[in-house]
Scaffold this motif. Structure first.
Motif, short mmCIF file in Angstrom:
data_model
loop_
_atom_site.label_atom_id
_atom_site.label_comp_id
_atom_site.label_asym_id
_atom_site.label_seq_id
_atom_site.Cartn_x
_atom_site.Cartn_y
_atom_site.Cartn_z
N ILE A 268 0.76 -1.15 -0.06
CA ILE A 268 0.12 -0.11 0.04
C ILE A 268 0.96 1.31 0.04
CG2 ILE A 268 -1.66 1.33 1.19
CD1 ILE A 268 -2.56 -1.48 2.40
N GLU A 269 0.64 2.07 -0.94
CA GLU A 269 1.28 3.33 -1.01
C GLU A 269 1.34 4.20 0.16
OE1 GLU A 269 1.77 7.42 -3.62
OE2 GLU A 269 0.45 5.78 -4.22
N ALA A 270 2.12 4.66 1.16
CA ALA A 270 2.04 5.29 2.29
C ALA A 270 2.24 6.55 2.11
CB ALA A 270 2.73 4.50 3.27
N ASP A 271 1.58 7.72 2.56
CA ASP A 271 1.87 8.82 2.87
C ASP A 271 1.89 9.25 4.20
OD1 ASP A 271 2.29 11.62 2.77
OD2 ASP A 271 0.28 11.88 1.44
N VAL A 272 2.90 8.87 4.80
CA VAL A 272 3.03 9.17 6.24
C VAL A 272 4.28 9.94 6.51
CG1 VAL A 272 3.56 7.75 8.47
CG2 VAL A 272 2.49 6.57 6.31
N PRO A 273 4.13 10.79 7.73
CA PRO A 273 5.14 11.79 8.04
C PRO A 273 6.45 10.95 8.65
CG PRO A 273 3.09 12.53 9.05
CD PRO A 273 2.77 11.21 8.35
N LEU A 274 7.40 11.48 8.36
CA LEU A 274 8.57 10.92 8.84
C LEU A 274 8.66 11.02 10.34
CD1 LEU A 274 11.14 11.88 5.95
CD2 LEU A 274 10.03 9.62 6.62
N GLU A 275 8.38 12.12 10.94
CA GLU A 275 8.48 12.39 12.16
C GLU A 275 7.14 12.86 12.77
OE1 GLU A 275 10.99 11.80 14.07
OE2 GLU A 275 12.45 11.57 12.57
N PRO A 276 6.78 12.83 14.19
CA PRO A 276 5.67 13.26 14.68
C PRO A 276 5.81 14.55 14.71
CG PRO A 276 7.04 12.43 16.51
CD PRO A 276 7.65 12.07 15.27
N PRO A 277 4.51 15.56 15.15
CA PRO A 277 4.81 17.08 15.00
C PRO A 277 5.59 17.44 16.15
CG PRO A 277 2.53 16.05 15.96
CD PRO A 277 3.27 15.05 15.14
N ALA A 278 6.01 18.89 15.92
CA ALA A 278 6.97 19.43 16.95
C ALA A 278 6.23 19.35 18.34
CB ALA A 278 7.49 20.52 16.66
N GLU A 279 4.85 19.93 18.20
CA GLU A 279 4.28 20.13 19.71
C GLU A 279 3.37 18.95 20.00
OE1 GLU A 279 1.48 23.49 21.93
OE2 GLU A 279 1.79 23.58 19.88
N LEU A 280 3.64 18.04 21.09
CA LEU A 280 3.16 17.08 21.26
C LEU A 280 2.26 17.29 22.69
CD1 LEU A 280 5.72 14.50 20.56
CD2 LEU A 280 3.51 14.73 19.23
N PRO A 281 1.18 16.31 22.71
CA PRO A 281 0.49 16.44 24.05
C PRO A 281 1.15 15.85 25.29
CG PRO A 281 -0.64 14.90 22.79
CD PRO A 281 0.54 15.53 21.73
N GLY A 282 0.54 15.71 26.27
CA GLY A 282 0.91 14.95 27.48
C GLY A 282 1.30 13.52 27.07
N GLU A 283 1.97 12.63 27.91
CA GLU A 283 2.36 11.23 27.54
C GLU A 283 1.18 10.44 27.62
OE1 GLU A 283 4.62 9.66 30.51
OE2 GLU A 283 6.56 10.71 30.17
N GLU A 284 -0.08 10.61 28.19
CA GLU A 284 -1.34 9.74 28.16
C GLU A 284 -1.93 9.97 26.90
OE1 GLU A 284 -2.10 7.42 30.13
OE2 GLU A 284 -0.36 7.72 31.43
#
Length: 384
Positions: A268-284
């Motif tokens: 399946i052709e994947a259009d997936v970011p290489l890295e998560p966004p710079a601003e992330l929520p809390g751990e949970e």
């Protein structure tokens, strides 16, 4: 595409590959027509049919068995030499309708010979074809067309062969990287457990020996040592539980890498970011997003029949505060989005536990889309 560059396994794949290779044998129509229509003796026709059958057997053996890798170098060279010899003999013996056999020889050279050999073998085979054809007048235009065709398809097949082998090497490299990552994770686990438990267990052993020597003469001091042992043991248990919780926590970075691997393995052709966004929520909340990504990609791979899957993150500002939105969309068979399975039901409960929202609906055109929104900032607590 799912089996591109993979070994042929099972009767269905063997038949598929045989049909795909056999289609190109249609260009042998000229030699077959020459055998049937030309009034030769029965012995000459039989020899021609036998030679053509041997030529086809050599061609199919080379292209079917040795395109992926050269299992037996000697068998490859012998089969290729036999195929070239048959092409020369048949073309000289039966006429110009058999010159097309050299095109198949060029294809075999590109399919099985190492690139350093194929680069000069393909032109050499073409030159032999031209020399054989020049003995008949009036074939210059046909020879020119056949020469161009022989060179083009030969080098095209060499490119396909190189692509197949590169794909195999990439799969092997991916498996090696995964194995190295697993080994590194085991080493990290062993190192962390040693750091967590080494000091505590040594202290417990030491205090146990002290308590044993203090009994029965100094029961009070022995009781204090036992109390210390209990305290150290409890703290060690807390440390181990925290460490295990950290290992179990899903991260977006890890799940993005896993999503790319799973989609690629499924073709399946994947259009997936290489890295998560710079601003992330809390751990949970990040763990909830990671679980959502894993569940969505698993459903795409298993049930969608999709050819493309897109993963996107979007930061949104709302009256309730900033949100991070995860969207996973495919172009597969789709769904109504009204009935959730057990996986989506459990995922919805996990997302709601961190103050988020889970939505599923058909894609804009077709397919299926899963959307998860979680707060970027921790929800404010009401003072008691």
């Amino acid at each position: 595409m799912q089996t591109f560059g993979r070994p042929v396994l099972g009767r269905r794949q063997v038949l598929t590959k045989a049909v795909w290779i056999g289609i190109w044998l249609v260009f042998l129509a000229s030699p077959v027509r020459d055998l049937v229509m030309t009034g030769r003796s029965a012995a000459a026709t039989a020899l021609g049919a036998l030679g053509l059958a041997a030529f086809v057997a050599c061609y199919l053996t080379l292209v079917f068995r040795y395109t992926t890798r050269m299992l037996d170098r000697r068998a490859v060279y012998v089969s290729f030499a036999a195929q070239l010899t048959l092409a020369v003999v048949l073309a000289l013996g039966f006429g110009t309708d058999w010159l097309g056999l050299f095109v198949y020889v060029s294809v075999s050279a590109g399919a099985v010979l190492p690139m350093r050999y194929a680069t000069w073998t393909i032109p050499a085979v073409t030159a032999v074809m031209v020399v054989v054809g020049l003995r008949t007048d009036g074939l210059r235009d046909l020879l020119g067309n056949l020469a161009v065709l022989s060179v083009l398809v030969g080098f095209a097949m060499a490119g396909v062969r190189q692509l197949v082998r590169t794909t195999i090497q990439l799969r092997q490299a991916r498996a090696t990287v995964a194995q190295l990552a697993a080994n590194e994770e085991r080493l990290r686990l062993a190192r962390d457990l040693h750091d967590l438990l080494g000091h505590s267990l040594s202290l417990i052993t030491l205090k146990s020996e002290l308590a044993g020597r203090m009994l029965p003469d100094h029961p009070g001091q022995a009781a204090r040592q036992v109390a210390d042992i209990e305290q150290v043991s409890r703290q060690a248990l807390v440390d181990v539980r925290e460490a295990v919780s950290g290992y179990r926590r899903r991260t977006l970075a890890g799940e993005l890498a896993g999503a790319r691997t799973a989609l690629a393995a499924a073709g399946i052709e994947a259009d997936v970011p290489l890295e998560p966004p710079a601003e992330l929520p809390g751990e949970e909340a990040e763990a909830a997003l990671a679980w959502a990504l894993r569940e969505a990609v698993t459903n795409v791979v298993r049930h969608s029949g999709a050819r493309r899957c897109t993963v996107a993150f979007t930061a949104r500002k709302t009256l309730d505060g900033p949100l991070l939105e995860l969207s996973v969309q495919d172009d597969g068979v789709g769904g109504s989005g009204t009935a959730a399975g057990n996986g989506l039901t459990g995922l919805g409960e996990r997302v709601e536990a961190v103050g988020g929202i889970l939505e599923t609906d058909p894609g804009p055109h077709h397919g299926f889309r899963l959307t998860v929104r979680v707060p970027l900032a921790a929800a404010p607590t009401t003072p008691g």
